[in-house]
Motif scaffolding. Sequence first.
Motif, mmCIF file in Angstrom:
data_model
loop_
_atom_site.group_PDB
_atom_site.id
_atom_site.type_symbol
_atom_site.label_atom_id
_atom_site.label_comp_id
_atom_site.label_asym_id
_atom_site.label_seq_id
_atom_site.Cartn_x
_atom_site.Cartn_y
_atom_site.Cartn_z
ATOM 1 N N GLY A 252 0.862 -1.038 0.917
ATOM 2 C CA GLY A 252 -0.004 0.312 0.129
ATOM 3 C C GLY A 252 0.826 1.436 -0.252
ATOM 4 N N THR A 253 0.528 2.219 0.997
ATOM 5 C CA THR A 253 1.189 3.568 0.769
ATOM 6 C C THR A 253 2.146 3.317 2.159
ATOM 7 N N GLN A 254 2.187 2.305 2.849
ATOM 8 C CA GLN A 254 3.469 1.648 4.396
ATOM 9 C C GLN A 254 4.341 2.106 3.498
ATOM 10 N N PRO A 255 5.253 2.867 4.894
ATOM 11 C CA PRO A 255 5.965 3.254 4.936
ATOM 12 C C PRO A 255 7.511 1.323 5.022
ATOM 13 N N GLN A 256 8.194 1.324 4.075
ATOM 14 C CA GLN A 256 9.353 0.009 4.782
ATOM 15 C C GLN A 256 10.641 1.059 5.268
ATOM 16 N N CYS A 257 10.946 -0.388 6.116
ATOM 17 C CA CYS A 257 12.309 -0.211 6.371
ATOM 18 C C CYS A 257 13.252 -0.757 5.586
ATOM 19 N N PHE A 258 14.281 -0.612 5.090
ATOM 20 C CA PHE A 258 15.281 -1.951 4.982
ATOM 21 C C PHE A 258 16.959 -1.658 5.287
ATOM 22 N N GLU A 259 17.253 -2.367 5.195
ATOM 23 C CA GLU A 259 19.348 -2.630 5.000
ATOM 24 C C GLU A 259 19.096 -1.495 4.478
ATOM 25 N N LYS A 260 20.051 -0.561 4.068
ATOM 26 C CA LYS A 260 20.654 0.205 3.070
ATOM 27 C C LYS A 260 21.738 -1.017 2.427
ATOM 28 N N GLY A 261 21.326 -0.708 1.467
ATOM 29 C CA GLY A 261 22.456 -1.268 0.368
ATOM 30 C C GLY A 261 21.212 -2.627 -0.233
ATOM 31 N N SER A 262 19.929 -3.404 0.657
ATOM 32 C CA SER A 262 19.042 -4.390 0.029
ATOM 33 C C SER A 262 17.970 -3.781 -0.689
ATOM 34 N N PHE A 263 17.787 -2.681 -1.102
ATOM 35 C CA PHE A 263 16.640 -2.042 -1.641
ATOM 36 C C PHE A 263 16.701 -0.454 -2.786
ATOM 37 N N PHE A 264 16.874 -0.884 -3.337
ATOM 38 C CA PHE A 264 17.390 0.591 -4.331
ATOM 39 C C PHE A 264 16.081 1.094 -4.875
ATOM 40 N N PRO A 265 16.348 2.399 -4.778
ATOM 41 C CA PRO A 265 14.813 3.562 -4.875
ATOM 42 C C PRO A 265 15.331 3.617 -7.197
ATOM 43 N N ARG A 266 14.305 3.648 -7.331
ATOM 44 C CA ARG A 266 14.133 3.757 -9.297
ATOM 45 C C ARG A 266 15.008 4.750 -9.210
ATOM 46 N N THR A 267 15.203 5.027 -10.785
ATOM 47 C CA THR A 267 15.047 5.926 -10.988
ATOM 48 C C THR A 267 14.582 7.049 -10.860
ATOM 49 N N ASN A 268 14.983 8.567 -10.937
ATOM 50 C CA ASN A 268 13.909 9.164 -10.103
ATOM 51 C C ASN A 268 13.032 9.421 -9.266
ATOM 52 N N ASP A 269 13.154 8.151 -8.428
ATOM 53 C CA ASP A 269 12.312 8.303 -7.030
ATOM 54 C C ASP A 269 12.721 9.315 -6.158
ATOM 55 N N ASN B 7 9.622 28.051 0.663
ATOM 56 C CA ASN B 7 10.853 28.101 1.989
ATOM 57 C C ASN B 7 11.079 26.589 1.765
ATOM 58 N N LEU B 8 10.614 25.704 1.319
ATOM 59 C CA LEU B 8 10.972 24.318 1.494
ATOM 60 C C LEU B 8 12.758 23.492 1.207
ATOM 61 N N GLU B 9 12.992 22.750 1.890
ATOM 62 C CA GLU B 9 14.578 21.878 2.183
ATOM 63 C C GLU B 9 13.719 21.245 0.531
ATOM 64 N N PRO B 10 15.093 21.405 -0.554
ATOM 65 C CA PRO B 10 15.465 20.943 -1.922
ATOM 66 C C PRO B 10 15.034 19.309 -1.498
ATOM 67 N N ILE B 11 14.298 18.396 -2.085
ATOM 68 C CA ILE B 11 14.447 17.257 -2.948
ATOM 69 C C ILE B 11 15.676 16.690 -3.469
ATOM 70 N N ARG B 12 16.202 15.245 -2.974
ATOM 71 C CA ARG B 12 17.343 14.708 -3.973
ATOM 72 C C ARG B 12 16.418 13.577 -4.893
ATOM 73 N N LEU B 13 16.536 13.489 -6.364
ATOM 74 C CA LEU B 13 16.183 12.966 -7.260
ATOM 75 C C LEU B 13 17.239 11.074 -7.049
ATOM 76 N N ASN B 14 17.126 10.750 -7.730
ATOM 77 C CA ASN B 14 17.408 9.210 -7.571
ATOM 78 C C ASN B 14 17.624 9.457 -9.228
ATOM 79 N N SER B 15 19.071 9.170 -9.374
ATOM 80 C CA SER B 15 19.391 8.935 -11.230
ATOM 81 C C SER B 15 20.551 7.806 -11.380
ATOM 82 N N CYS B 16 20.471 7.797 -12.337
ATOM 83 C CA CYS B 16 21.429 6.700 -12.799
ATOM 84 C C CYS B 16 22.761 7.378 -13.298
ATOM 85 N N ASP B 17 23.219 8.578 -12.795
ATOM 86 C CA ASP B 17 24.395 9.431 -13.568
ATOM 87 C C ASP B 17 25.140 8.798 -12.585
#
Length: 128
Positions: free
Chosen positions: A38-55, A118-128
């Motif tokens: 659903g829209t429930q936040p998930q907690c993972f070990e860092k490196g065990s899940f990879f956000p998609r491009t532009n997440d 005055n929002l803090e900027p976001i960071r996009l996941n990219s393949c760069d």
Amino acid sequence: MDKIKRLAVTKQALDLIDSLNEKFGDLMFYQAGGCCEGTQPQCFEKGSFFPRTNDVCIGQIKGFDFWLDRDLFEYWKQAHFTLDVNNGIGVGGFSLETPYGKTFVVKYRLFTDEENANLEPIRLNSCD
């Protein structure tokens, strides 16, 4: 003026994050827009899940990234997220807190016009 953060966390969620960090090491959070979790936040070990491009990374909790599915961010980009925790098992069973009878949840509120300007900027996941 300081930038407005998009993400906050309750004491109860911080306590659970500390416990999970002790057991599993570095963490990361991901919130998708549907399917199994659903829209429930998930907690993972860092490196065990990879956000998609532009997440979108909307902030950090204790230095751990909190990512949103790009479509979910578009829907909720005018909202402040507060990560909390409830007793019981949520919809998804993949998150690290599930075996401990807990589930992360997010509470939302809309930003005011002044905050939006005055929002803090976001960071996009990219393949760069």
